[in-house]
Design an enzyme around this catalytic site. Structure first.
Site, mmCIF file in Angstrom:
data_model
loop_
_atom_site.group_PDB
_atom_site.id
_atom_site.type_symbol
_atom_site.label_atom_id
_atom_site.label_comp_id
_atom_site.label_asym_id
_atom_site.label_seq_id
_atom_site.Cartn_x
_atom_site.Cartn_y
_atom_site.Cartn_z
ATOM 1 N N ASP A 8 0.852 -1.193 0.000
ATOM 2 C CA ASP A 8 0.000 0.000 0.000
ATOM 3 C C ASP A 8 0.886 1.241 0.000
ATOM 4 O O ASP A 8 1.685 1.453 0.912
ATOM 5 C CB ASP A 8 -0.896 -0.022 1.247
ATOM 6 C CG ASP A 8 -1.914 1.105 1.247
ATOM 7 O OD1 ASP A 8 -2.060 1.782 0.215
ATOM 8 O OD2 ASP A 8 -2.556 1.309 2.297
ATOM 9 N N ASP A 102 -3.342 2.464 -5.756
ATOM 10 C CA ASP A 102 -2.225 2.529 -4.815
ATOM 11 C C ASP A 102 -2.084 1.268 -3.960
ATOM 12 O O ASP A 102 -1.409 1.300 -2.928
ATOM 13 C CB ASP A 102 -2.355 3.757 -3.911
ATOM 14 C CG ASP A 102 -3.636 3.743 -3.087
ATOM 15 O OD1 ASP A 102 -4.508 2.893 -3.345
ATOM 16 O OD2 ASP A 102 -3.765 4.587 -2.182
ATOM 17 N N GLU A 103 -2.678 0.163 -4.387
ATOM 18 C CA GLU A 103 -2.589 -1.078 -3.615
ATOM 19 C C GLU A 103 -2.462 -2.288 -4.528
ATOM 20 O O GLU A 103 -3.146 -2.371 -5.555
ATOM 21 C CB GLU A 103 -3.841 -1.292 -2.761
ATOM 22 C CG GLU A 103 -4.046 -0.340 -1.614
ATOM 23 C CD GLU A 103 -5.322 -0.676 -0.862
ATOM 24 O OE1 GLU A 103 -5.314 -1.631 -0.071
ATOM 25 O OE2 GLU A 103 -6.338 0.015 -1.085
#
Length: 330
Positions: A8, A102-103
């Protein structure tokens, strides 16, 4: 037993802006999406330390932190950083799932004999990110035997940290958490559980299933029990399989109920941009746009537009029309 790694980005959008513009480094910045009025969709670490949160309006952020600098979001540039993250991730395993911009999840199960241990992968991954992408952009990582707990482990040591949950420490870690700390339980569910006298995961785990079923129904009660027990059998689905996708969507659960139409709309704006980026990556376009909101009441609508699109603005414009029809103020 599986070994799942969750990665993350820390303050992703803001960190990207500081990476691209050295003048912004070590300064409090707020990334904004311009959709009528401005709202902060991401804050840098410096801004967060001063008390700025997402979603603050720009005037709220300025009042909290007078030194804050506002930067308009550039999702295309953020996607370039995401692509670099994916390139690094696939060096460790062929099975990498792009969970959001974003992960990512990495399934180390079939390849874990190639590495001394999970910590080796974590440290090596972080070093490659520093060397090949930017020392400004960091990630927090978590490992466990399923996706649910791996994501939870990531939150144990933020930012730029690493957490691990296994069968020996799962109960101890979950005993320290709020019900809403785990993906799948929002504040609405929390209130209903509290009315049943359930305030902790231990109490949820021990609560009689027949009573839980009366309140939540069969499917939701089973899901809640699974969350309390840390059970998640969902596979890590490689992003490379996305070429067969016939639709693109994005779900987002707010950390708490939000009745501010402007703030909800700015989140929808961000999600529309993420969907558009995904469509362009898959070389896809679509005509049918749907928006669904769930809370104390639910609203949902779909509309087929005249021509195919992969534009975030065009998708968002249709969502705004739904919003107006539902009489939300913004």
């Amino acid at each position: 037993m599986r070994t799942i790694l969750h990665v993350d980005f820390d303050s992703f959008f803001a960190s990207c802006e500081q990476h691209f513009n050295p003048n912004l480094r070590s300064r409090p910045i707020g990334v904004v999406a311009e959709n009528g009025r401005n709202a902060v969709i991401a804050a840098s670490r410096e801004a967060k330390a001063a008390g700025v949160k997402s979603p603050n309006t720009t005037w709220e952020a300025k009042r909290i932190c007078p030194e804050i600098v506002f930067v308009k979001a550039d999702f295309e540039r953020y996607l370039e950083i995401t692509k670099k993250l994916l390139q690094i991730a696939t060096r460790y395993s062929p099975t990498v799932e792009l969970f959001s911009l974003d992960e990512v999840f990495i399934d180390l199960t079939p390849v874990r004999n190639l590495y001394p241990d999970t910590l080796f992968v974590v440290e090596n991954f972080k070093q490659k990110l520093r060397d090949e992408v930017s020392p400004i952009i960091t990630v927090s990582m978590g490992a466990s035997y399923n996706k649910l707990l791996a994501k939870l482990a990531t939150n144990l040591n933020k930012p730029d940290g690493f957490g691990m949950i296994d069968r020996s420490n799962r109960k101890k870690i979950m005993s320290t958490l709020e019900l809403t700390d785990i993906m799948g339980i929002g504040h609405r569910y929390q209130r209903r559980l509290n009315l049943l006298g359930i305030f902790t995961f231990k109490e949820l785990e021990q609560y009689p299933m027949n009573f839980l079923r009366k309140e939540f129904g069969n499917v939701a009660s089973q899901n809640l029990k699974a969350l309390a027990l840390g059970i998640d059998d969902s596979p890590v689905i490689s992003y490379a399989e996305g070429v067969e996708t016939k639709s693109a969507g994005r779900n987002y659960c707010l950390p708490q109920n939000n009745y501010d139409g402007e703030q909800v709309l700015k989140i929808i704006y961000e999600l529309c941009e993420e969907i558009a980026i995904k469509l362009r990556r898959l070389k896809m376009k679509g005509r049918t746009i749907g928006l669904y909101l769930h809370g104390n009441s639910s609203e949902g609508q779909r509309r087929t537009i005249p021509r195919y699109t992969s534009s975030g603005k065009e998708i968002f414009d249709v969502c705004c029309q739904f919003f107006k029809k539902w009489n939300f103020e913004y």
